[in-house]
Write a protein that holds these residues in place. Structure first.
Motif, PDB file in Angstrom:
ATOM      1  N   LEU A  31       0.819  -1.219   0.000  1.00 47.98           N
ATOM      2  CA  LEU A  31       0.000   0.000   0.000  1.00 47.98           C
ATOM      3  C   LEU A  31       0.851   1.267   0.000  1.00 47.98           C
ATOM      4  N   SER A  32       2.015   1.211   0.637  1.00 46.85           N
ATOM      5  CA  SER A  32       2.884   2.391   0.697  1.00 46.85           C
ATOM      6  C   SER A  32       3.476   2.741  -0.668  1.00 46.85           C
ATOM      7  N   LYS A  33       3.420   1.828  -1.613  1.00 49.21           N
ATOM      8  CA  LYS A  33       4.008   2.048  -2.942  1.00 49.21           C
ATOM      9  C   LYS A  33       2.985   2.426  -4.012  1.00 49.21           C
ATOM     10  N   ILE A  34       1.708   2.427  -3.658  1.00 55.78           N
ATOM     11  CA  ILE A  34       0.662   2.714  -4.644  1.00 55.78           C
ATOM     12  C   ILE A  34       0.535   4.219  -4.856  1.00 55.78           C
ATOM     13  N   HIS A  35       0.569   4.635  -6.111  1.00 54.96           N
ATOM     14  CA  HIS A  35       0.338   6.044  -6.435  1.00 54.96           C
ATOM     15  C   HIS A  35      -1.156   6.326  -6.266  1.00 54.96           C
ATOM     16  N   PRO A  36      -1.519   7.422  -5.600  1.00 56.41           N
ATOM     17  CA  PRO A  36      -2.929   7.681  -5.278  1.00 56.41           C
ATOM     18  C   PRO A  36      -3.861   7.792  -6.485  1.00 56.41           C
ATOM     19  N   SER A  37      -3.356   8.190  -7.644  1.00 55.47           N
ATOM     20  CA  SER A  37      -4.245   8.359  -8.801  1.00 55.47           C
ATOM     21  C   SER A  37      -4.242   7.142  -9.736  1.00 55.47           C
ATOM     22  N   SER A  38      -3.629   6.061  -9.304  1.00 60.55           N
ATOM     23  CA  SER A  38      -3.523   4.872 -10.135  1.00 60.55           C
ATOM     24  C   SER A  38      -4.781   4.006 -10.062  1.00 60.55           C
ATOM     25  N   TYR A  39      -5.090   3.363 -11.158  1.00 62.32           N
ATOM     26  CA  TYR A  39      -6.162   2.361 -11.209  1.00 62.32           C
ATOM     27  C   TYR A  39      -5.541   1.056 -10.734  1.00 62.32           C
ATOM     28  N   ILE A  40      -6.112   0.444  -9.701  1.00 63.91           N
ATOM     29  CA  ILE A  40      -5.524  -0.727  -9.051  1.00 63.91           C
ATOM     30  C   ILE A  40      -6.198  -2.007  -9.524  1.00 63.91           C
ATOM     31  N   ILE A  41      -5.374  -2.932 -10.010  1.00 68.87           N
ATOM     32  CA  ILE A  41      -5.837  -4.269 -10.368  1.00 68.87           C
ATOM     33  C   ILE A  41      -5.088  -5.265  -9.491  1.00 68.87           C
ATOM     34  N   THR A  42      -5.833  -6.003  -8.672  1.00 68.40           N
ATOM     35  CA  THR A  42      -5.217  -7.032  -7.837  1.00 68.40           C
ATOM     36  C   THR A  42      -5.397  -8.383  -8.511  1.00 68.40           C
ATOM     37  N   LEU A  43      -4.385  -9.218  -8.380  1.00 68.87           N
ATOM     38  CA  LEU A  43      -4.463 -10.584  -8.897  1.00 68.87           C
ATOM     39  C   LEU A  43      -4.936 -11.471  -7.759  1.00 68.87           C
TER      40      LEU A  43
END
Length: 159
Positions: A64-76
């Motif tokens: 979570l600390s590495k996710i850019h706030p404006s990114s669309y998140i796809i989890t596998l």
């Protein structure tokens, strides 16, 4: 368009490194790709369910600390939606048409993803009902991202 892949563990196997490097090189024509490896937790065989949750929570916090706030998140995730290669290409196109210029794919560790990470997901993707080593999954994912861009550009892909 920028694509980030986040997952635990340092890639050690030469054959996986070589495969990933090849597809990263091929992808430079289509997108900027960043691979972020967060440290994984030691995970002995005999962990209790409570200890498993602690391991997932620690790895999840690093992710979570590495996710850019404006990114669309796809989890596998095993519980995610299965897509064809064309379906993944269409999903990537749908995301970019929807106004996102950054997609982040998240691969879980050996115990999977913590619920905190899963809650951040915009889309849960399942590659297969089979389980793959998370290091190998990086190569499979990058190959499918490359294939998606080839499909979107109507370019042949035979390898």
């Amino acid at each position: 368009m920028k694509i980030t892949i986040i997952g635990p563990g340092k890639l050690k196997e030469r054959y996986l490194k070589d495969g990933i490097a090849e597809f990263v090189k091929r992808l430079t024509t289509y997108t900027k790709l960043e691979i972020i490896e967060v440290s994984d937790e030691k995970c002995p065989e005999n962990l209790s369910p409570a200890d498993m949750e602690i391991v997932k929570k620690r790895e999840g916090a690093r992710i979570l600390s590495k996710i850019h706030p404006s990114s669309y998140i796809i989890t596998l995730e095993l519980e995610g939606k299965q897509l064809t290669s064309e379906g993944l290409a269409n999903k990537i196109e749908e995301i970019t048409v929807g106004g996102y210029s950054h997609i982040t794919f998240i691969i879980g560790g050996s115990l999977g993803l913590h619920s905190d990470v899963r809650k951040r997901s915009h889309f849960k993707l399942c590659f297969s009902k089979m389980t793959f080593p998370h290091q190998m999954m990086k190569l499979i994912l990058i190959e499918q991202i490359y294939r998606s861009f080839r499909i979107l550009k109507n370019e042949p892909y035979h390898k």
